[in-house]
Design a protein around this motif. Structure first.
Motif: not given
Length: 266
Positions: A113-125, A192-200
């Motif tokens: 799964f890949v979502f618009q919000a990246f849903n990463l765990v901030g405390a993890l590398t 998956p690209t909804g929160a990103l600028d056009t180039v990214t």
């Protein structure tokens, strides 16, 4: 190493038989799927008798006006929600009637799964975020697997960074690597690209395209953006919960025109 070989090398024992069957079956098949919410006099039919097949090794975009059933389609196809009636198959495995424990096992082993919000765990590398699905499944990455994945998504040298130290595009690359690390049958993307600028966004879409072209990954992406949809092999359109057509070999212009007729783009 191909996506299929990686999957075989790190397989969960309970899914090996299903994998063998999946190799000869479509990636996703919906047969007369209906999903209704609510009861009484005004139930909402989010999906209405939808039947479709998505072949393995393809990139499919799903579009439609707001309220057309796109998110419900993704949730049912990925085993996150159960249809009211009809059948959903993932690689030939019928999800109908599976209990939540079995569905959870299947999602961990065979779906990314890949979502618009990246849903990463901030405390993890970065490394720890990518490995997380394997750890949760009681598995360990194979030798060199993490390094190969970092290279594949363009994150070499970033494995010790935390999400706050990365750009939005880099964070989405981590999310894609996390979704791919277990060698899923299907990668589902919800804007998956909804929160990103056009180039990214173009870079991320190019990465998803390369996953299909270079390793035979199956990608199914819900999007509202005709440009994003143009990276797919096929665009499926939903309207009022029903399948309303498709475009093969899409361009942004063709998709925008089709969406105009659905009342969703101007």
């Amino acid at each position: 190493m191909s996506n299929q070989l990686r999957a075989a090398a790190y397989e969960h024992p309970s899914t090996t038989g299903e994998r063998a069957h999946a190799d000869s079956a479509p990636a996703v098949r919906l047969t007369s799927v209906t999903r209704t919410y609510g009861r009484g006099t005004n139930p909402v039919r989010a999906l209405d008798d939808v039947s479709l097949t998505i072949p393995r090794g393809s990139f499919t975009a799903v579009m439609g006006p707001s309220g057309s059933g796109k998110s419900t389609f993704l949730h049912c196809a990925a085993g996150l929600d159960s249809p009211t009636s009809g059948r959903v198959e993932l690689g030939g495995t019928d999800l109908t009637g599976m209990n939540e424990t079995r569905l959870t096992e299947l999602r961990r082993a065979r779906i990314g799964f890949v979502f618009q919000a990246f849903n990463l765990v901030g405390a993890l590398t970065v490394r720890q975020n990518i490995e997380l699905p394997l750890r949760l499944a009681g598995r360990r990455p194979g030798r060199g697997q993490l390094e190969a994945m970092l290279g594949r998504v363009g994150l070499e040298g970033r494995e010790r960074h935390r999400p706050a130290q990365l750009s939005g595009g880099q964070q989405q690359r981590v999310a894609i690597a996390r979704a791919l690390i277990a060698g899923p049958d299907v990668l589902f993307g919800d804007e998956p690209t909804g929160a990103l600028d056009t180039v990214t966004a173009r870079q991320i879409l190019g990465l998803l395209r390369s996953c299909v072209d270079e390793t035979g990954q199956t990608v199914v992406m819900v999007t509202h953006d005709p440009l994003a949809a143009s990276y797919a092999d096929t665009v499926l359109y939903l309207a009022d919960g029903r399948l309303a057509g498709r475009t093969d070999a899409p361009t942004a212009e063709l998709v925008a025109e089709r969406m105009t007729h659905l009342g969703a783009w101007s």
